[in-house]
Scaffold this motif. Structure first.
Motif, short mmCIF file in Angstrom:
data_model
loop_
_atom_site.label_atom_id
_atom_site.label_comp_id
_atom_site.label_asym_id
_atom_site.label_seq_id
_atom_site.Cartn_x
_atom_site.Cartn_y
_atom_site.Cartn_z
N GLY A 127 -6.34 -5.87 9.28
CA GLY A 127 -7.53 -6.43 9.92
C GLY A 127 -7.28 -7.55 10.91
N LYS A 128 -6.36 -8.47 10.61
CA LYS A 128 -6.14 -9.63 11.47
C LYS A 128 -5.11 -9.38 12.57
CE LYS A 128 -7.36 -12.93 7.83
NZ LYS A 128 -6.90 -14.08 7.01
N MET A 129 -4.45 -8.22 12.54
CA MET A 129 -3.43 -7.92 13.55
C MET A 129 -4.07 -7.43 14.84
SD MET A 129 -0.61 -5.88 11.21
CE MET A 129 0.47 -5.57 12.61
N LYS A 130 -3.45 -7.74 15.98
CA LYS A 130 -3.88 -7.13 17.23
C LYS A 130 -3.59 -5.64 17.12
CE LYS A 130 -2.93 -11.09 20.25
NZ LYS A 130 -2.17 -11.54 21.43
N ILE A 131 -4.54 -4.84 17.52
CA ILE A 131 -4.38 -3.40 17.33
C ILE A 131 -3.24 -2.84 18.16
CG2 ILE A 131 -5.97 -2.61 19.15
CD1 ILE A 131 -7.01 -0.61 16.90
N SER A 132 -2.89 -3.54 19.25
CA SER A 132 -1.83 -3.07 20.14
C SER A 132 -0.43 -3.34 19.60
CB SER A 132 -1.96 -3.74 21.50
OG SER A 132 -1.86 -5.14 21.35
N VAL A 133 -0.30 -4.23 18.61
CA VAL A 133 1.05 -4.59 18.16
C VAL A 133 1.48 -3.82 16.91
CG1 VAL A 133 0.78 -6.91 19.11
CG2 VAL A 133 0.26 -6.51 16.69
N ILE A 134 0.59 -2.99 16.37
CA ILE A 134 0.96 -2.20 15.19
C ILE A 134 2.04 -1.20 15.58
CG2 ILE A 134 0.16 -0.53 13.48
CD1 ILE A 134 -2.56 -1.87 13.60
N LYS A 135 3.10 -1.14 14.80
CA LYS A 135 4.23 -0.25 15.07
C LYS A 135 4.25 0.89 14.05
CE LYS A 135 7.14 -3.89 17.05
NZ LYS A 135 6.12 -4.94 16.97
N LYS A 136 5.02 1.89 14.39
CA LYS A 136 5.16 3.04 13.50
C LYS A 136 5.64 2.59 12.13
CE LYS A 136 7.41 7.57 13.14
NZ LYS A 136 8.29 8.55 13.83
N GLN A 137 6.57 1.64 12.10
CA GLN A 137 7.10 1.17 10.83
C GLN A 137 6.00 0.53 9.98
OE1 GLN A 137 10.22 1.65 9.56
NE2 GLN A 137 9.20 0.88 7.71
N ASP A 138 5.04 -0.15 10.63
CA ASP A 138 3.92 -0.75 9.89
C ASP A 138 3.09 0.33 9.20
OD1 ASP A 138 4.59 -3.33 10.83
OD2 ASP A 138 3.49 -2.97 12.69
N ILE A 139 2.90 1.43 9.92
CA ILE A 139 2.11 2.54 9.37
C ILE A 139 2.81 3.16 8.16
CG2 ILE A 139 1.12 4.80 9.87
CD1 ILE A 139 0.98 3.92 12.83
N LEU A 140 4.11 3.40 8.30
CA LEU A 140 4.87 4.02 7.22
C LEU A 140 4.95 3.10 6.00
CD1 LEU A 140 7.73 5.72 9.26
CD2 LEU A 140 5.66 6.77 8.35
N THR A 141 5.09 1.80 6.26
CA THR A 141 5.13 0.83 5.15
C THR A 141 3.80 0.81 4.41
OG1 THR A 141 6.74 -0.55 6.32
CG2 THR A 141 5.46 -1.60 4.56
N PHE A 142 2.71 0.88 5.17
CA PHE A 142 1.37 0.92 4.59
C PHE A 142 1.20 2.16 3.72
CE2 PHE A 142 -3.09 2.48 5.30
CZ PHE A 142 -3.72 1.55 4.48
N ARG A 143 1.65 3.30 4.22
CA ARG A 143 1.52 4.54 3.44
C ARG A 143 2.36 4.48 2.17
NH1 ARG A 143 2.92 10.27 6.17
NH2 ARG A 143 5.05 9.51 5.87
N ALA A 144 3.56 3.92 2.28
CA ALA A 144 4.42 3.80 1.10
C ALA A 144 3.76 2.91 0.04
CB ALA A 144 5.78 3.24 1.50
N ALA A 145 3.05 1.87 0.50
CA ALA A 145 2.36 0.98 -0.44
C ALA A 145 1.22 1.71 -1.13
CB ALA A 145 1.84 -0.25 0.31
N LEU A 146 0.52 2.59 -0.39
CA LEU A 146 -0.57 3.36 -0.99
C LEU A 146 -0.06 4.24 -2.12
CD1 LEU A 146 -2.62 4.57 2.13
CD2 LEU A 146 -3.28 2.81 0.48
N ALA A 147 1.15 4.74 -1.96
CA ALA A 147 1.71 5.64 -2.98
C ALA A 147 1.95 4.91 -4.30
CB ALA A 147 3.02 6.24 -2.47
N LYS A 148 1.92 3.57 -4.27
CA LYS A 148 2.15 2.79 -5.49
C LYS A 148 0.86 2.27 -6.10
CE LYS A 148 6.66 1.31 -3.77
NZ LYS A 148 7.50 0.14 -3.35
N VAL A 149 -0.25 2.48 -5.40
CA VAL A 149 -1.54 2.00 -5.90
C VAL A 149 -1.94 2.81 -7.14
CG1 VAL A 149 -4.01 1.83 -5.39
CG2 VAL A 149 -2.31 1.19 -3.66
N GLN A 150 -2.46 2.14 -8.14
CA GLN A 150 -2.91 2.82 -9.36
C GLN A 150 -4.43 2.87 -9.42
OE1 GLN A 150 -1.10 1.01 -12.81
NE2 GLN A 150 0.69 2.31 -12.64
N THR A 151 -4.94 3.98 -9.90
CA THR A 151 -6.38 4.14 -10.08
C THR A 151 -6.79 3.50 -11.40
OG1 THR A 151 -6.17 6.24 -11.26
CG2 THR A 151 -6.24 6.33 -8.85
N ARG A 152 -8.10 3.56 -11.70
CA ARG A 152 -8.58 2.96 -12.95
C ARG A 152 -8.03 3.68 -14.18
NH1 ARG A 152 -12.65 5.95 -15.19
NH2 ARG A 152 -13.64 7.54 -13.89
#
Length: 394
Positions: A127-152
């Motif tokens: 949310g606080k990042m400039k949309i133009s500075v997001i890199k591919k690595q940021d996207i992949l890191t975000f996705r990898a973090a989602l894979a570790k999220v636990q549901t209820r």
């Protein structure tokens, strides 16, 4: 890789610059000496392109391509200056703009889904990042973090759910890149592979036990659910004006999604379902219980529709526990209906129509392995056919 060709007996230089194919004709005749000169020039040009020092106007000042590349360069500079300024939009700022523009296209349920994904996942991360500075690595890191999220229920997010969360992020980045002329970082990022649809139908005996153990005011609900193959939203949103007991038919053209009536899931979902006598009997019983309460066939005592999450937790899960059956979500009632129809020998085309599928492809891909007659590979069915045909023709 550049190349030298000939047009009208004049040498032509061919190369790629900024992902654009360029061809520049010289005034040099096609002779061995001139070709060698051009080969050397081409090597210099390619070296300068590689080191990002190439100036098109230096070599081809009269070319129409000079103006084109100058314009492209100016647009890049303008975009770069904008996004490197303190006023560059953040993901949060652009998400607000994008959401306001797109929500008019969406159903209420889809709008709420996107809103939830933005608030719960995308904006906390970007949310606080400039949309133009997001890199591919940021996207992949975000996705990898989602894979570790636990549901209820302490389970990790499924591949399907992760893909669902990533979709709005992809749409945001691609739209911003197109609008503000920067290169989208979403390149060669493939969706996660989704495992084959989990189909774990109940046997007919288990269905009978489930209906028998259901509370009295839910026996009709589960009878209809198991023997019509209705989706959760379709049965919870079923109205009495869509029920014709004389013709033994249900007309499906709407669904209850997050408390709101919407059009059916797909065009193929609009269908007429033929009812068995058992389902007709169950609906007659239900008519006595709820028709006077309002338009919903299955509803609470105040006439309001069921909340499927509550019904699942309070009615469905306890039923499975009482019968010591492995937990399966209520949607397996639909899978059960399909496998029972196939096992009974009904026409696949008719079954597909009852299920709301436009073709039989999904029917066989998803369900055939649960039906012995369709998956037998020992040739016994063919043997019986040969024997009976031979006897008939003897």
């Amino acid at each position: 890789m550049g190349a030298i060709s000939i047009r009208n007996n004049k040498l032509v230089l061919g190369f790629r610059f900024n992902n654009v194919r360029c061809r520049e004709q010289t005034q040099l005749s096609s002779t061995p000496i001139n070709r060698k000169r051009m080969e050397k020039l081409l090597k210099v040009i390619e070296a300068e392109i590689l080191t990002k020092n190439f100036d098109y106007s230096k070599y081809f000042p009269e070319s129409n391509m000079v103006g084109k590349f100058a314009e492209l360069n100016q647009r890049k500079q303008t975009a770069s200056q904008y996004f490197n300024s303190p006023d560059a939009p953040t993901v949060k700022e652009f998400a607000d703009i994008w959401f306001a523009e797109k929500e008019v296209e969406w159903r209420k349920s889809h709008k709420e889904s996107i809103e939830g994904i933005l608030e719960s996942h995308i904006l906390p991360a970007f949310g606080k990042m400039k949309i133009s500075v997001i890199k591919k690595q940021d996207i992949l890191t975000f996705r990898a973090a989602l894979a570790k999220v636990q549901t209820r229920t302490k389970k990790t997010l499924s591949a399907s759910r992760i893909n669902h969360i990533m979709t709005p992020l992809r749409m945001l980045l691609n739209e911003a890149a197109d609008r503000y002329e920067f290169t989208t970082p979403w390149k060669n990022i493939k969706a996660l592979k989704i495992p084959r649809t989990e189909v774990n139908p109940f046997s007919l005996g288990e269905v009978e036990r489930l209906i028998k153990t259901a509370p009295d005011d839910f026996k009709a609900y589960y009878t209809v659910r198991f023997f019509t193959g209705l989706r959760t939203g379709e049965i919870d949103g079923l109205h009495w004006d869509k029920v014709d007991l004389d013709k033994k038919q249900l007309y499906i053209d709407q669904s209850l999604v997050k408390g709101e009536m919407t059009d059916a899931k797909t065009d193929g979902s609009n269908r007429t379902i033929q009812l068995t006598d058992r389902v007709v009997s169950a609906l007659k019983v239900q008519m006595q219980a709820t028709k006077h309460l309002g338009s919903f066939v299955f509803c609470k005592k105040d006439g309001k529709p069921f909340n499927y999450q509550t019904i699942s937790r309070v009615i469905w899960e306890p039923m499975l526990k009482r019968l010591k059956l492995k937990y399966r979500n209520p949607y397996q009632s639909r899978h059960t209906f399909a496998t029972l129809l196939l096992a009974s020998g009904e026409s696949p085309e008719w079954i597909a129509q009852q299920m709301g599928h436009t073709t039989t492809t999904m029917l066989f891909r998803v369900y055939s392995r649960y039906v012995p007659n369709l998956t037998r590979q020992d040739g016994s069915a063919f043997d019986r056919y040969i024997e009976t045909q031979g006897e008939d023709n003897a």
